[in-house]
Design an enzyme around this catalytic site. Structure first.
Site, PDB file in Angstrom:
ATOM      1  N   TYR A   1      68.409  12.609 -11.449  1.00  0.00           N
ATOM      2  CA  TYR A   1      67.139  11.699 -11.711  1.00  0.00           C
ATOM      3  C   TYR A   1      67.668  10.305 -12.220  1.00  0.00           C
ATOM      4  CZ  TYR A   1      62.483   9.736 -12.870  1.00  0.00           C
ATOM      5  OH  TYR A   1      61.528   8.931 -13.252  1.00  0.00           O
TER       6      TYR A   1
ATOM      7  N   HIS B   1      57.328  17.873 -41.352  1.00  0.00           N
ATOM      8  CA  HIS B   1      58.169  16.743 -41.767  1.00  0.00           C
ATOM      9  C   HIS B   1      58.104  15.702 -40.414  1.00  0.00           C
ATOM     10  CE1 HIS B   1      62.318  15.291 -43.377  1.00  0.00           C
ATOM     11  NE2 HIS B   1      61.685  14.462 -42.830  1.00  0.00           N
TER      12      HIS B   1
END
Length: 214
Positions: free
Chosen positions: A209, A156
């Site tokens: 981060y 898909h």
């Protein structure tokens, strides 16, 4: 932002699916949480001609609250994901080339590169196959996204989710690049995956981060 601005964000993201090479034609779809409801792209309409009023507003059960057009046939998994993940505000679904190619082999994306952690875990899972637009596919998608921000859908395409429409769209691009890189690794052969310990270290670093306070 107000609802009209959010509707425009959904349209802008849907248009970028083509420009970023994430979907051809109208094959992808985008949704955003709107209070206790959901805004989603309509089915069968070229994204270039969409106006804010064309974005369909649904309740989480799929009933149309506002809009004259039919919603995307994939509204089931959009609503199921938003209902299951209260911290998530947007869902982007694509038929991008490399994610879809891997999904058609029913492969996920393993820890071949540390940036796999951008999707929130040690790998990017591939959900089992179910017919498009069904509650069964929605169930598989929610399970594959457990503790993750992205997944593939067997035979898909892909799903990326985020706290905003922009974040979900950016992640969709990231995982397509990872899928492209992993596809090249499979051609070469001899892949060497990072260990759970190495990926845990990356995930810990990712927690702080970037511009976390913005």
């Amino acid at each position: 932002m107000n609802e009209t601005q959010l509707r425009q964000q959904v349209i802008d993201a849907a248009r970028q699916l083509n420009s970023r090479g994430l979907s051809a034609g109208n094959s992808g779809n985008v949704s955003a949480r709107c209070g206790d409801a959901m805004l989603i792209t309509p089915t069968g309409i070229a994204y270039e001609v969409l106006r804010p009023a064309d974005i369909v507003k649904l309740d989480m059960g799929g009933a149309v609250i506002e809009g004259d057009l039919k919603p995307s046939s994939e509204w089931h998994f959009h609503s199921a994901i938003l209902a299951a993940r209260v911290e998530i505000n947007a869902v982007v679904h694509t038929h991008s080339r490399y994610c879809t190619a891997l999904a058609c082999t029913r492969r996920g994306i393993p820890a071949f590169h540390y940036m796999v952690a951008v999707a929130g875990g040690k790998d990017i899972r591939c959900a089992p196959y179910a017919t498009y637009g069904t509650p069964a596919l929605a169930e598989h998608a929610v399970a594959a996204l457990h503790e993750r921000q992205a997944c593939l859908l067997a035979n898909h395409g892909s799903i990326a989710i985020g706290a905003s429409v922009a974040a979900a769209l950016a992640l969709a691009s990231e995982i397509e690049e990872l899928a492209a890189q992993y596809s090249e690794v499979l051609k070469i052969g001899g892949e060497r995956l990072l260990s759970d310990e190495q990926m845990n270290e990356v995930l810990n670093k990712f927690a702080s981060y970037g511009q976390q306070d913005q």
